[in-house]
Write a protein that holds these residues in place. Structure first.
Motif, PDB file in Angstrom:
ATOM      1  N   MET A 210      -7.869   5.927  -3.411  1.00 48.73           N
ATOM      2  CA  MET A 210      -6.881   6.096  -4.475  1.00 48.73           C
ATOM      3  C   MET A 210      -5.663   5.220  -4.193  1.00 48.73           C
ATOM      4  O   MET A 210      -5.381   4.875  -3.052  1.00 48.73           O
ATOM      5  N   ARG A 211      -4.926   4.868  -5.265  1.00 47.26           N
ATOM      6  CA  ARG A 211      -3.682   4.140  -5.105  1.00 47.26           C
ATOM      7  C   ARG A 211      -2.535   5.132  -4.949  1.00 47.26           C
ATOM      8  O   ARG A 211      -2.536   6.214  -5.563  1.00 47.26           O
ATOM      9  N   ALA A 212      -1.555   4.779  -4.136  1.00 44.25           N
ATOM     10  CA  ALA A 212      -0.392   5.640  -3.917  1.00 44.25           C
ATOM     11  C   ALA A 212       0.801   4.773  -3.546  1.00 44.25           C
ATOM     12  O   ALA A 212       0.652   3.692  -2.978  1.00 44.25           O
ATOM     13  N   MET A 213       1.994   5.256  -3.864  1.00 41.12           N
ATOM     14  CA  MET A 213       3.233   4.623  -3.432  1.00 41.12           C
ATOM     15  C   MET A 213       3.732   5.400  -2.223  1.00 41.12           C
ATOM     16  O   MET A 213       4.073   6.584  -2.328  1.00 41.12           O
ATOM     17  N   GLN A 214       3.780   4.760  -1.083  1.00 38.47           N
ATOM     18  CA  GLN A 214       4.001   5.432   0.204  1.00 38.47           C
ATOM     19  C   GLN A 214       5.323   4.997   0.832  1.00 38.47           C
ATOM     20  O   GLN A 214       5.695   3.829   0.786  1.00 38.47           O
ATOM     21  N   LEU A 215       6.011   5.958   1.445  1.00 37.57           N
ATOM     22  CA  LEU A 215       7.230   5.675   2.199  1.00 37.57           C
ATOM     23  C   LEU A 215       6.874   5.541   3.668  1.00 37.57           C
ATOM     24  O   LEU A 215       6.386   6.500   4.280  1.00 37.57           O
ATOM     25  N   ALA A 216       7.104   4.365   4.236  1.00 38.93           N
ATOM     26  CA  ALA A 216       6.843   4.149   5.659  1.00 38.93           C
ATOM     27  C   ALA A 216       8.103   4.373   6.482  1.00 38.93           C
ATOM     28  O   ALA A 216       8.068   5.040   7.513  1.00 38.93           O
ATOM     29  N   GLU A 217       9.224   3.823   6.025  1.00 33.97           N
ATOM     30  CA  GLU A 217      10.496   3.954   6.730  1.00 33.97           C
ATOM     31  C   GLU A 217      11.598   4.241   5.721  1.00 33.97           C
ATOM     32  O   GLU A 217      11.728   3.527   4.729  1.00 33.97           O
ATOM     33  N   PRO A 218      12.414   5.283   5.964  1.00 31.31           N
ATOM     34  CA  PRO A 218      13.542   5.530   5.063  1.00 31.31           C
ATOM     35  C   PRO A 218      14.426   4.295   4.945  1.00 31.31           C
ATOM     36  O   PRO A 218      14.667   3.585   5.917  1.00 31.31           O
ATOM     37  N   GLY A 219      14.886   4.050   3.735  1.00 25.61           N
ATOM     38  CA  GLY A 219      15.712   2.875   3.479  1.00 25.61           C
ATOM     39  C   GLY A 219      14.925   1.669   3.018  1.00 25.61           C
ATOM     40  O   GLY A 219      15.512   0.686   2.560  1.00 25.61           O
ATOM     41  N   GLU A 220      13.602   1.718   3.143  1.00 18.43           N
ATOM     42  CA  GLU A 220      12.762   0.612   2.699  1.00 18.43           C
ATOM     43  C   GLU A 220      12.105   0.975   1.360  1.00 18.43           C
ATOM     44  O   GLU A 220      11.929   2.152   1.044  1.00 18.43           O
ATOM     45  N   PRO A 221      11.726  -0.031   0.558  1.00 13.78           N
ATOM     46  CA  PRO A 221      11.021   0.263  -0.687  1.00 13.78           C
ATOM     47  C   PRO A 221       9.679   0.938  -0.408  1.00 13.78           C
ATOM     48  O   PRO A 221       9.076   0.760   0.658  1.00 13.78           O
ATOM     49  N   LEU A 222       9.214   1.701  -1.368  1.00 11.05           N
ATOM     50  CA  LEU A 222       7.873   2.261  -1.275  1.00 11.05           C
ATOM     51  C   LEU A 222       6.846   1.142  -1.344  1.00 11.05           C
ATOM     52  O   LEU A 222       7.071   0.108  -1.978  1.00 11.05           O
ATOM     53  N   ARG A 223       5.705   1.360  -0.688  1.00 12.83           N
ATOM     54  CA  ARG A 223       4.643   0.354  -0.676  1.00 12.83           C
ATOM     55  C   ARG A 223       3.415   0.891  -1.407  1.00 12.83           C
ATOM     56  O   ARG A 223       3.024   2.045  -1.214  1.00 12.83           O
ATOM     57  N   LEU A 224       2.824   0.042  -2.238  1.00  9.27           N
ATOM     58  CA  LEU A 224       1.581   0.415  -2.902  1.00  9.27           C
ATOM     59  C   LEU A 224       0.442   0.279  -1.901  1.00  9.27           C
ATOM     60  O   LEU A 224       0.209  -0.801  -1.347  1.00  9.27           O
ATOM     61  N   VAL A 225      -0.253   1.382  -1.634  1.00 13.94           N
ATOM     62  CA  VAL A 225      -1.325   1.401  -0.649  1.00 13.94           C
ATOM     63  C   VAL A 225      -2.567   2.028  -1.272  1.00 13.94           C
ATOM     64  O   VAL A 225      -2.514   2.668  -2.320  1.00 13.94           O
ATOM     65  N   VAL A 226      -3.688   1.830  -0.604  1.00 12.29           N
ATOM     66  CA  VAL A 226      -4.935   2.498  -0.975  1.00 12.29           C
ATOM     67  C   VAL A 226      -5.272   3.475   0.134  1.00 12.29           C
ATOM     68  O   VAL A 226      -5.355   3.094   1.308  1.00 12.29           O
ATOM     69  N   ARG A 227      -5.429   4.744  -0.211  1.00 13.07           N
ATOM     70  CA  ARG A 227      -5.715   5.789   0.770  1.00 13.07           C
ATOM     71  C   ARG A 227      -6.933   6.588   0.347  1.00 13.07           C
ATOM     72  O   ARG A 227      -7.269   6.658  -0.840  1.00 13.07           O
ATOM     73  N   GLU A 228      -7.543   7.208   1.321  1.00 12.71           N
ATOM     74  CA  GLU A 228      -8.671   8.090   1.017  1.00 12.71           C
ATOM     75  C   GLU A 228      -8.166   9.343   0.310  1.00 12.71           C
ATOM     76  O   GLU A 228      -7.044   9.803   0.546  1.00 12.71           O
TER      77      GLU A 228
END
Length: 322
Positions: A1-19
């Motif tokens: 599935m596609r998701a917008m993920q937060l890796a580090e606070p203060g950075e933009p969300l990243r579009l990722v593919v996750r199970e």
């Protein structure tokens, strides 16, 4: 599935593919139809709330369709549309939970913060903390009810039977609360259509207020609101985060005025408000964004450039299990 993920606070969300996760005991797997973009999401993304202990998918105003149920998750049927709020789970056994104050549970876990949320094509949720949604709302129209509506309703309840009500900060929550307040026959003083009076946050209303609700996360509004409420009046701080409150003279607090905060929500709040919403009827004003434009939606909320509420929408044709 596609998701917008937060890796580090203060950075933009990243579009990722996750199970896509499998629902565990008591859980539902939802195909996300819509997810509101809340100022609390901004506080998480900007690092103003305690950092999640891992990468996280934000979003806690989720409207989803049940596509799979875990063991003992029998409350909702396959294909049923449900809402997922900020309160994702509680311990159920602490003194707060035992006395109907689960919103204060120290072991509470929150959707889009501790638990992956709805900025994704699919989401898992505890069935006990999901809500049946009223008929007559499209998914994007229902999404803001699940936090802007619920927190606003709790704030209005804490304001008691105040007949003259001031609203400071007119965003997603306030545009819903204003409708409920008018339905209840209250006189509204706000920066809003249909208010008895409209003015800037530094202006005094033409008559003393019984209560004021602060949706803007600006600490300087607390003393301003205290000056606006009459003796015995209440100032309700409805945000999860607020800038520092400046010092103010005791005389504006004296007279049994009080300042209180709203902390999260209870399931009872949700049930009461979602039963009330179609009776008002509450109408939500929304601006729609596709999932991959979540950062733009967040920026627009941050800058105050949203009319009503921002909502991410995942059309059925884009929500694939690949």
């Amino acid at each position: 599935m596609r998701a917008m993920q937060l890796a580090e606070p203060g950075e933009p969300l990243r579009l990722v593919v996750r199970e896509i996760g499998k629902p565990g005991s008591g859980q539902l797997l939802l195909r996300v139809l819509a997810c509101g973009v809340c100022r609390t999401d901004l506080h998480i993304v900007d690092g103003e709330l305690p950092r999640p202990d891992r990468t996280v998918i934000p979003g806690h105003e989720i409207v989803g369709e049940v596509i799979e149920r875990g063991a003992r998750a029998e409350r909702f049927g396959i294909g049923e549309r449900v809402g997922v709020p900020w309160l994702g789970s509680t311990c159920g056994d602490c003194r707060y939970c035992r006395t109907g104050r689960e919103n204060l549970c120290d072991g509470a876990r929150f959707t889009g913060h501790h638990i992956d949320g709805g900025y994704a094509e699919f989401a898992l949720a505890d069935a006990r903390y999901c809500f049946a949604l009223p008929q007559g709302y499209a998914p994007e129209e229902a999404a803001p009810l699940l936090c802007a509506g619920l927190i606003g309703y709790r704030a209005l309840s804490i304001a008691g039977d105040a007949q003259t009500l001031g609203i400071y900060g007119f965003g997603a929550a306030a545009h819903i609360v204003a409708q409920v307040a008018r339905f209840q026959g209250r006189k509204l003083f706000a920066f809003a259509l249909g208010a008895a009076w409209a003015g800037g946050s530094d202006a005094a209303p033409p008559e003393p207020l019984d209560a004021a609700i602060l949706f803007a996360p600006v600490g300087a509004l607390v003393p301003a609101a205290l000056r606006a409420v009459s003796k015995g009046g209440t100032v309700v701080c409805a945000g999860i985060h607020m800038s520092e409150i400046p010092a103010f003279p005791y005389e504006i607090l004296w007279g049994e005025r009080r300042v209180v905060s709203v902390a999260n929500l209870t399931r009872r709040d949700g049930e009461e408000f979602l039963a009330l919403a179609p009776r008002v009827p509450v109408r939500t004003s929304v601006e729609i964004f596709p999932l991959e434009r979540a950062n733009e939606a967040l920026a627009r909320v941050r800058e105050g450039r949203i009319n009503g509420a921002a909502v991410l929408v995942m059309p059925e044709r884009t929500a694939t299990r690949e």
